[in-house]
Write a protein that holds these residues in place. Sequence first.
Motif, PDB file in Angstrom:
ATOM      1  N   HIS A 108      -7.284   3.388  -2.057  1.00 45.49           N
ATOM      2  CA  HIS A 108      -6.058   2.859  -1.712  1.00 45.49           C
ATOM      3  C   HIS A 108      -5.115   2.781  -3.032  1.00 45.49           C
ATOM      4  CE1 HIS A 108      -7.561   1.521   2.171  1.00 45.49           C
ATOM      5  NE2 HIS A 108      -8.676   1.306   1.476  1.00 45.49           N
ATOM      6  N   ARG A 136     -15.466   1.215  -2.130  1.00 43.17           N
ATOM      7  CA  ARG A 136     -14.023   1.137  -1.919  1.00 43.17           C
ATOM      8  C   ARG A 136     -13.456   1.501  -3.054  1.00 43.17           C
ATOM      9  NH1 ARG A 136     -14.674  -3.118   1.854  1.00 43.17           N
ATOM     10  NH2 ARG A 136     -14.297  -2.459   3.858  1.00 43.17           N
ATOM     11  N   LEU A 190      -2.088   1.024  -4.862  1.00 48.84           N
ATOM     12  CA  LEU A 190      -1.085  -0.214  -4.395  1.00 48.84           C
ATOM     13  C   LEU A 190      -0.021  -0.237  -5.540  1.00 48.84           C
ATOM     14  CD1 LEU A 190      -3.935  -2.797  -3.505  1.00 48.84           C
ATOM     15  CD2 LEU A 190      -2.838  -1.428  -2.140  1.00 48.84           C
ATOM     16  N   ASN A 209       0.727  -1.081   0.097  1.00 48.90           N
ATOM     17  CA  ASN A 209      -0.211   0.005   0.159  1.00 48.90           C
ATOM     18  C   ASN A 209       0.806   1.282  -0.067  1.00 48.90           C
ATOM     19  OD1 ASN A 209       1.074   0.336   2.645  1.00 48.90           O
ATOM     20  ND2 ASN A 209      -0.934  -0.456   3.612  1.00 48.90           N
ATOM     21  N   GLU A 210       0.177   2.225   0.062  1.00 44.66           N
ATOM     22  CA  GLU A 210       1.002   3.683  -0.120  1.00 44.66           C
ATOM     23  C   GLU A 210       1.867   3.835   1.123  1.00 44.66           C
ATOM     24  OE1 GLU A 210      -3.058   4.135   1.648  1.00 44.66           O
ATOM     25  OE2 GLU A 210      -2.564   3.387  -0.284  1.00 44.66           O
ATOM     26  N   GLN A 226      -1.456   9.745  -4.087  1.00 40.93           N
ATOM     27  CA  GLN A 226      -2.721  10.229  -3.087  1.00 40.93           C
ATOM     28  C   GLN A 226      -2.700  11.305  -2.707  1.00 40.93           C
ATOM     29  OE1 GLN A 226      -2.297   8.255   1.026  1.00 40.93           O
ATOM     30  NE2 GLN A 226      -4.147   7.066   0.617  1.00 40.93           N
ATOM     31  N   LEU A 267      -9.838   1.163  -5.303  1.00 41.42           N
ATOM     32  CA  LEU A 267      -8.177   0.656  -5.520  1.00 41.42           C
ATOM     33  C   LEU A 267      -7.610   1.254  -6.899  1.00 41.42           C
ATOM     34  CD1 LEU A 267      -8.352  -3.182  -4.686  1.00 41.42           C
ATOM     35  CD2 LEU A 267      -7.695  -1.229  -3.222  1.00 41.42           C
ATOM     36  N   TYR A 305      -9.527  -5.909   1.007  1.00 37.75           N
ATOM     37  CA  TYR A 305     -10.364  -4.788   0.511  1.00 37.75           C
ATOM     38  C   TYR A 305     -11.831  -5.365   0.120  1.00 37.75           C
ATOM     39  CZ  TYR A 305      -5.812  -2.605   0.766  1.00 37.75           C
ATOM     40  OH  TYR A 305      -4.408  -2.150   0.983  1.00 37.75           O
ATOM     41  N   ASP A 337      -9.089   7.181   3.221  1.00 42.04           N
ATOM     42  CA  ASP A 337      -8.970   5.951   4.048  1.00 42.04           C
ATOM     43  C   ASP A 337      -9.821   4.981   2.981  1.00 42.04           C
ATOM     44  OD1 ASP A 337      -7.784   6.865   6.103  1.00 42.04           O
ATOM     45  OD2 ASP A 337      -9.627   7.433   7.306  1.00 42.04           O
TER      46      ASP A 337
END
Length: 213
Positions: free
Chosen positions: A161, A124, A163, A70-71, A143, A126, A81, A158
Motif C-alpha cells: 500500500h 504486508r 499512503l 491510500n492510493e 504503485q 506500507l 494494516y 493488494d
Amino acid sequence: TPSGPMRSRLRSRVSRLRGGTLLFLVVLAIGLGGSSAHAQQSGERHEQLEGVGVTQKLGTILPTDLTFRNEAGESVRLEQYFDGSTPVLLTLNYHDCPMLCKVQLRKFATALSELSWTPGEKFRVLTVDIDPNEGPAIARKAQKRYQGAFDNPDTAMDGWHFLTGSAPAIEALTDSVGFHYRYLEDKKQYAHPAAVIFLSGAGTITPYFTTLN
C-alpha cells in the motif's frame, strides 16, 4: 551485501517475525549499501545533512490511529494494516525523489518478486510518502511503476500500500520510528536516509535496515 557475521546477527533478529528467513532474504536482495545514499547526497553540504538519519526505537508501538490516504484517495487509518499477527514492512519515501527512493523501491520490488510469498499473504508492505504535497495520484503512479516487477501484479499490490498524508500525520509517524529527514529549500528536495523498518502485526518496531543512522 552484509558480511557473514552481520548476516548471522540480522537472521537472528528477523527470525522473531513470522517467515523471518524469507524476509531476511528481502533485505539481502535489496542491498541497502551506502552507494545509493551517497549518490544522492554527494552534492549536499555537510550542514544540509545535519540531523538526517535513523534513531532506532526498538519495541516502540506505532501510533496506529494516524489517518492517511491510500492510493485510491480513500481515508485510512494505520490500524487497518495491523491484524495482530501479520508482519508489516514500512518504507518512508517520496516519489519525486531524484534518485535514492526510486533505487530503493525498485530493488525492493525486485527482491519481493523473487520470494515464494507475495505481499499480503504472509506479510504486508506500507510505503508512506514523506512529502505532504504529494497526493494519491502520485501514489497510484508509483504503485503502477513497481507492480511491473511481479508476475501477479494485482495480487502483489493488494498487499503493498502507498499512503500519502498531511504534514502532522507524516511527522507523527516519522518521529515515532526515529526517521529523521529535512527539506532542502535551495534544492527543492529532501535529504533522508533509506530504511526498511520491520513491524510486528501489533505495530511494534522490531529490526531496522538502513544506510544512514
